[in-house]
Scaffold this motif. Structure first.
Motif, PDB file in Angstrom:
ATOM      1  N   ALA A   1    -101.998   6.109 -15.596  1.00 25.98           N
ATOM      2  CA  ALA A   1    -100.732   6.149 -14.870  1.00 25.98           C
ATOM      3  C   ALA A   1     -99.799   7.201 -15.471  1.00 25.98           C
ATOM      4  CB  ALA A   1    -100.074   4.771 -14.903  1.00 25.98           C
ATOM      5  N   GLU A   2     -99.729   7.280 -16.793  1.00 29.57           N
ATOM      6  CA  GLU A   2     -98.863   8.260 -17.443  1.00 29.57           C
ATOM      7  C   GLU A   2     -99.313   9.686 -17.120  1.00 29.57           C
ATOM      8  OE1 GLU A   2     -98.379   7.524 -21.608  1.00 29.57           O
ATOM      9  OE2 GLU A   2     -97.357   5.609 -21.301  1.00 29.57           O
ATOM     10  N   ARG A   3    -100.611   9.910 -17.134  1.00 29.37           N
ATOM     11  CA  ARG A   3    -101.135  11.249 -16.830  1.00 29.37           C
ATOM     12  C   ARG A   3    -100.792  11.651 -15.393  1.00 29.37           C
ATOM     13  NH1 ARG A   3    -105.361  13.538 -19.612  1.00 29.37           N
ATOM     14  NH2 ARG A   3    -106.527  13.915 -17.685  1.00 29.37           N
ATOM     15  N   LEU A   4    -100.990  10.723 -14.458  1.00 32.80           N
ATOM     16  CA  LEU A   4    -100.714  11.045 -13.063  1.00 32.80           C
ATOM     17  C   LEU A   4     -99.216  11.243 -12.828  1.00 32.80           C
ATOM     18  CD1 LEU A   4    -103.272   8.619 -11.418  1.00 32.80           C
ATOM     19  CD2 LEU A   4    -103.322  11.107 -11.319  1.00 32.80           C
ATOM     20  N   LEU A   5     -98.392  10.444 -13.490  1.00 31.98           N
ATOM     21  CA  LEU A   5     -96.951  10.643 -13.374  1.00 31.98           C
ATOM     22  C   LEU A   5     -96.554  12.039 -13.862  1.00 31.98           C
ATOM     23  CD1 LEU A   5     -95.185   7.340 -14.509  1.00 31.98           C
ATOM     24  CD2 LEU A   5     -95.081   8.425 -12.272  1.00 31.98           C
ATOM     25  N   LEU A   6     -97.051  12.431 -15.010  1.00 33.15           N
ATOM     26  CA  LEU A   6     -96.729  13.747 -15.557  1.00 33.15           C
ATOM     27  C   LEU A   6     -97.213  14.860 -14.638  1.00 33.15           C
ATOM     28  CD1 LEU A   6     -97.584  13.017 -19.290  1.00 33.15           C
ATOM     29  CD2 LEU A   6     -95.307  13.583 -18.411  1.00 33.15           C
ATOM     30  N   ALA A   7     -98.414  14.674 -14.056  1.00 40.05           N
ATOM     31  CA  ALA A   7     -98.943  15.682 -13.136  1.00 40.05           C
ATOM     32  C   ALA A   7     -98.025  15.846 -11.930  1.00 40.05           C
ATOM     33  CB  ALA A   7    -100.355  15.293 -12.694  1.00 40.05           C
ATOM     34  N   HIS A   8     -97.564  14.735 -11.363  1.00 38.96           N
ATOM     35  CA  HIS A   8     -96.646  14.806 -10.225  1.00 38.96           C
ATOM     36  C   HIS A   8     -95.280  15.361 -10.640  1.00 38.96           C
ATOM     37  CE1 HIS A   8     -98.956  13.033  -6.977  1.00 38.96           C
ATOM     38  NE2 HIS A   8     -99.379  12.072  -7.785  1.00 38.96           N
TER      39      HIS A   8
ATOM     40  N   VAL B   1     -89.651  13.745  -8.189  1.00 37.46           N
ATOM     41  CA  VAL B   1     -90.433  12.744  -8.927  1.00 37.46           C
ATOM     42  C   VAL B   1     -89.954  12.694 -10.379  1.00 37.46           C
ATOM     43  CG1 VAL B   1     -92.722  12.143  -9.818  1.00 37.46           C
ATOM     44  CG2 VAL B   1     -92.472  12.901  -7.448  1.00 37.46           C
ATOM     45  N   ALA B   2     -89.727  13.861 -10.976  1.00 33.97           N
ATOM     46  CA  ALA B   2     -89.288  13.918 -12.371  1.00 33.97           C
ATOM     47  C   ALA B   2     -87.955  13.199 -12.555  1.00 33.97           C
ATOM     48  CB  ALA B   2     -89.184  15.363 -12.832  1.00 33.97           C
ATOM     49  N   LEU B   3     -87.039  13.343 -11.589  1.00 33.63           N
ATOM     50  CA  LEU B   3     -85.741  12.690 -11.697  1.00 33.63           C
ATOM     51  C   LEU B   3     -85.871  11.171 -11.620  1.00 33.63           C
ATOM     52  CD1 LEU B   3     -83.522  15.067  -9.522  1.00 33.63           C
ATOM     53  CD2 LEU B   3     -83.565  14.863 -12.020  1.00 33.63           C
ATOM     54  N   VAL B   4     -86.762  10.700 -10.725  1.00 32.22           N
ATOM     55  CA  VAL B   4     -86.998   9.254 -10.618  1.00 32.22           C
ATOM     56  C   VAL B   4     -87.571   8.718 -11.926  1.00 32.22           C
ATOM     57  CG1 VAL B   4     -88.370   7.483  -9.475  1.00 32.22           C
ATOM     58  CG2 VAL B   4     -87.288   9.280  -8.109  1.00 32.22           C
ATOM     59  N   VAL B   5     -88.557   9.415 -12.462  1.00 29.48           N
ATOM     60  CA  VAL B   5     -89.208   8.967 -13.701  1.00 29.48           C
ATOM     61  C   VAL B   5     -88.220   9.015 -14.859  1.00 29.48           C
ATOM     62  CG1 VAL B   5     -91.046   9.455 -15.359  1.00 29.48           C
ATOM     63  CG2 VAL B   5     -91.496   9.655 -12.903  1.00 29.48           C
ATOM     64  N   GLN B   6     -87.387  10.056 -14.898  1.00 30.14           N
ATOM     65  CA  GLN B   6     -86.408  10.158 -15.979  1.00 30.14           C
ATOM     66  C   GLN B   6     -85.444   8.974 -15.944  1.00 30.14           C
ATOM     67  OE1 GLN B   6     -84.103  13.772 -15.958  1.00 30.14           O
ATOM     68  NE2 GLN B   6     -83.431  13.499 -18.062  1.00 30.14           N
TER      69      GLN B   6
ATOM     70  N   ILE C   1     -88.022   5.571 -16.527  1.00 29.95           N
ATOM     71  CA  ILE C   1     -88.824   5.492 -17.765  1.00 29.95           C
ATOM     72  C   ILE C   1     -88.151   6.221 -18.923  1.00 29.95           C
ATOM     73  CG2 ILE C   1     -91.010   6.147 -18.857  1.00 29.95           C
ATOM     74  CD1 ILE C   1     -92.405   5.715 -16.221  1.00 29.95           C
ATOM     75  N   GLY C   2     -87.590   7.378 -18.633  1.00 34.01           N
ATOM     76  CA  GLY C   2     -86.974   8.158 -19.710  1.00 34.01           C
ATOM     77  C   GLY C   2     -88.002   8.542 -20.765  1.00 34.01           C
ATOM     78  N   GLY C   3     -87.763   8.123 -22.002  1.00 30.51           N
ATOM     79  CA  GLY C   3     -88.686   8.463 -23.092  1.00 30.51           C
ATOM     80  C   GLY C   3     -89.637   7.354 -23.462  1.00 30.51           C
TER      81      GLY C   3
ATOM     82  N   ALA D   1     -93.048  14.932 -21.350  1.00 28.18           N
ATOM     83  CA  ALA D   1     -92.023  14.469 -20.415  1.00 28.18           C
ATOM     84  C   ALA D   1     -90.658  15.042 -20.791  1.00 28.18           C
ATOM     85  CB  ALA D   1     -91.972  12.943 -20.404  1.00 28.18           C
ATOM     86  N   ALA D   2     -90.346  15.090 -22.082  1.00 33.30           N
ATOM     87  CA  ALA D   2     -89.060  15.619 -22.533  1.00 33.30           C
ATOM     88  C   ALA D   2     -88.891  17.080 -22.127  1.00 33.30           C
ATOM     89  CB  ALA D   2     -88.934  15.475 -24.053  1.00 33.30           C
ATOM     90  N   TYR D   3     -89.969  17.849 -22.243  1.00 32.25           N
ATOM     91  CA  TYR D   3     -89.894  19.258 -21.848  1.00 32.25           C
ATOM     92  C   TYR D   3     -89.764  19.410 -20.329  1.00 32.25           C
ATOM     93  CZ  TYR D   3     -90.742  21.064 -26.515  1.00 32.25           C
ATOM     94  OH  TYR D   3     -90.603  21.397 -27.845  1.00 32.25           O
ATOM     95  N   ILE D   4     -90.406  18.522 -19.590  1.00 33.92           N
ATOM     96  CA  ILE D   4     -90.279  18.573 -18.128  1.00 33.92           C
ATOM     97  C   ILE D   4     -88.835  18.263 -17.715  1.00 33.92           C
ATOM     98  CG2 ILE D   4     -91.025  17.530 -15.951  1.00 33.92           C
ATOM     99  CD1 ILE D   4     -93.758  17.035 -17.259  1.00 33.92           C
ATOM    100  N   TYR D   5     -88.250  17.200 -18.311  1.00 34.27           N
ATOM    101  CA  TYR D   5     -86.856  16.870 -18.003  1.00 34.27           C
ATOM    102  C   TYR D   5     -85.952  18.081 -18.290  1.00 34.27           C
ATOM    103  CZ  TYR D   5     -88.528  11.986 -18.354  1.00 34.27           C
ATOM    104  OH  TYR D   5     -89.218  10.808 -18.194  1.00 34.27           O
ATOM    105  N   ALA D   6     -86.134  18.693 -19.458  1.00 34.79           N
ATOM    106  CA  ALA D   6     -85.291  19.821 -19.858  1.00 34.79           C
ATOM    107  C   ALA D   6     -85.477  21.008 -18.909  1.00 34.79           C
ATOM    108  CB  ALA D   6     -85.626  20.238 -21.295  1.00 34.79           C
ATOM    109  N   PHE D   7     -86.701  21.220 -18.466  1.00 38.06           N
ATOM    110  CA  PHE D   7     -87.005  22.340 -17.561  1.00 38.06           C
ATOM    111  C   PHE D   7     -86.188  22.225 -16.272  1.00 38.06           C
ATOM    112  CE2 PHE D   7     -89.784  24.166 -14.190  1.00 38.06           C
ATOM    113  CZ  PHE D   7     -89.868  25.466 -14.659  1.00 38.06           C
ATOM    114  N   TYR D   8     -86.151  21.024 -15.707  1.00 39.16           N
ATOM    115  CA  TYR D   8     -85.401  20.837 -14.463  1.00 39.16           C
ATOM    116  C   TYR D   8     -83.890  20.819 -14.711  1.00 39.16           C
ATOM    117  CZ  TYR D   8     -89.825  19.858 -12.116  1.00 39.16           C
ATOM    118  OH  TYR D   8     -91.085  19.961 -11.595  1.00 39.16           O
TER     119      TYR D   8
END
Length: 598
Positions: A464-471, A478-483, A486-488, A499-506
């Motif tokens: 589940a974590e892998r698929l979430l990160l892929a999406h 999707v990243a905003l919902v997960v942030q 779930i956050g960290g 995940a932290a780098y993805i949040y920062a990227f957006y």
């Protein structure tokens, strides 16, 4: 002098090159659907598992896990720093980097000032020693010695061999005149400090062999005494820029030939490499005067499928070849061993018999099992029944390690013919030995341990974590919902970091772009990010599917807590504390209800 390239310039370079063209210069790629595939250049393989995505401008190997973008690929395959990779790609993209006044050697700020000073000092002394050898009367005796042993002027220049004069402080004076700190030069292993505080040269009256790291920087020396005396060799000590166990001699130059052939010739000494190279074998490398380390073995595995070992032909060399072969074989290398007669090392053999004959010995190298069987015969009297049976048992043990039934049958037939044994009896003995080795072992608590599966399916939460990160890499929404949900709280450390780098990227305002994202994350996370970005998933994820993934991630700690409660209940029952056990059982029922309803 500036070393940093602005982020927008790096982005312009990335968009100005096609990763397929960059990698295509090293790997033969074939298009399959939306991606290109080929044989991974970072590890030996026969079935292509190396994928390049022109859409995302990234690559990933599903075999060894290597991955990243065009910058990463060049850095890994050429062993160069980021700035040098950027310069090469900028030339392809038509981006001018001259305004940034980059270090001419393409180094970035990853090295400390002290380490940079050390490598610059080594480069200076390498040129100084080489000049003394080939252009001065002072170095004439050393040059005569090298040429008398058969090395040509071209070979001496190619390996940048030099001569350290028989003077107490020639190097110290040169380094001081170029404003190098003498205490730092002592730390670099180039000078030693006397009791009176004077700094003197470590290397005197010696033929100097420069040692390069895998990027081509000079980081050490090995000095051979000219004439009689002791010690015959003086080598650079371990320093901040020189770790013997992490470097293979001549690897910086042999890397491309090794990768092209998918084969490396591993020898013991510098002279062996130089003589082999002069004989036309440009894929020879050597350890740093020590046994092959695990780090060196892994470097070889990443670049070659086959390793041919050609150590000295004496007893010590044969023992060292056995140890190196075991290490390399355990990492999945195809190992062959070339055994030289009369205890000769490769350099001696080439001087006596010539390079062409040596190349023939290398080509005729024995497969690992054939070498091992010859090794196991050493010191045994095979006319004696007990020693003969011991040899057969040891040989069967090695044959049993072979994965190919054809190879097993080949060597079993050899044994059967040599000792007039029944082939069926040898097969039976081999099967019995293998059953003994694979018999389940007793666990510490007396229970029979279950055999481990060769491949384990990923747990639901991890998948589940892998698929979430892929999406998340493909969708800002999707990243905003997960942030928010779930956050960290990802359960796997690597996943939390990505995940932290993805949040920062957006948060920086970027649109979804896996290739651009990967260029902004640390190298240790790039293989994971590349792999996830190439997962075959739908472009859109439904709300229900997203909710399921989030539930699996958030429920993982609760399931772990449930296991802890189970252990506490068992412990209470063991103590006959049935009231506590009943209370814990009730808590477990409530926890399971919450998990099933969430």
């Amino acid at each position: 002098m500036g070393h940093r390239i602005p982020e927008e310039t790096i982005e312009a370079i990335r968009r100005g090159v096609d990763i397929v063209d960059v990698i295509g210069e090293y790997v033969q790629l074939k298009r399959q659907g939306r991606n290109y595939f080929g044989l991974c250049p970072f590890h030996g393989e026969k079935t292509p598992s190396f994928s390049v995505s022109p859409e995302k401008q990234i690559f990933h190997c599903f075999g060894c896990g290597a991955g990243g973008n065009a910058f990463t690929f060049l850095m890994d395959i050429e062993g160069i720093p980021f700035v040098e990779a950027a310069k090469r790609l900028a030339a392809k993209a038509g981006v001018d980097l001259s305004v940034y006044e980059l270090d001419v050697r393409g180094r970035d700020d990853g090295q400390t000032d002290e380490a940079k000073a050390m490598t610059e000092a080594h480069a200076l002394l390498k040129r100084f020693y080489h000049h003394l050898l080939v252009h001065t009367k002072e170095g004439q005796a050393a040059l005569d010695y090298l040429q008398a042993r058969g090395w040509t002027k071209e070979t001496i220049d190619r390996f940048e061999i030099g001569y350290a004069p028989d003077a107490p402080d020639a190097a110290a004076k040169l380094l001081e005149s170029h404003s190098f700190s003498l205490p730092v030069m002592e730390k670099a292993g180039l000078l030693t400090k006397k009791e009176d505080g004077r700094y003197v040269d470590r290397f005197r009256n010696r033929i100097m062999f420069p040692i390069h790291d895998h990027r081509g920087e000079t980081v050490g020396f090995s000095g051979r005494l000219l004439g009689e005396g002791h010690p015959k060799y003086v080598n650079s000590p371990e320093t901040p820029v020189f770790r013997k166990g992490a470097i293979l001699y001549h690897f910086h130059a042999a890397r491309v030939p090794i990768r092209k052939r998918q084969e490396a010739l591993l020898v013991e000494g510098f002279a062996d490499v130089i003589s082999a190279a002069q004989a036309g074998i440009d894929y020879a490398i050597a350890t740093m005067g020590t046994s092959l380390t695990e780090e060196q073995a892994r470097i070889l595995r990443r670049h070659a499928d086959t390793i041919t070992i050609c150590y000295d032909g004496d007893s010590a060399g044969i023992e060292a070849a056995w140890r190196a072969a075991e290490q390399l074989s355990a990492l999945g290398c195809r190992v062959k061993v070339a055994s030289l007669p009369n205890g000769l090392d490769p350099d001696e053999y080439i001087r006596v018999y010539g390079g062409e004959r040596f190349a023939g010995e290398v080509a005729a190298a024995r497969p690992l099992v054939a070498f091992k069987m010859a090794y196991l015969r050493r010191g045994k009297n095979l006319q004696h029944e007990g020693e003969r049976l011991r040899y057969i048992d040891e040989a069967l043990r090695e044959i049993g390690k072979l994965s190919s039934p054809v190879e097993q049958d080949y060597y079993l037939r050899q044994l059967a013919e040599e000792f007039s044994l029944s082939l069926s009896a040898l097969h039976e003995q081999l099967s019995r030995s293998q059953r003994e080795r694979t018999k389940p072992r007793e666990a510490p608590d007396g229970e029979t341990a279950r055999p481990m599966l060769a491949k384990k399916l990923l747990p639901a939460f991890q998948n589940a974590e892998r698929l979430l990160l892929a999406h998340m890499m493909r969708s800002r929404d999707v990243a905003l919902v997960v942030q928010e949900r779930i956050g960290g709280r990802f359960n796997i450390e690597e996943h939390r970091a990505l995940a932290a780098y993805i949040y920062a990227f957006y948060e920086e305002g970027h649109e979804a772009d896996p290739g651009a994202l990967i260029s902004r994350i640390p190298g240790e996370l790039q293989p994971l990010a590349s792999e996830l970005s190439l997962l075959l998933i739908a472009d859109d994820v439904s709300e229900q599917e997203l909710e399921d993934y989030i539930r699996h991630v958030l429920n993982r700690p609760k399931w772990l807590m449930l296991k802890v409660k189970e252990q506490e209940k068992t412990e209470a029952e063991r103590r006959k504390d049935f009231l506590t056990a009943a209370r814990i059982a009730k808590e477990m029922i409530e926890m399971k209800k919450m998990l099933s309803s969430s």
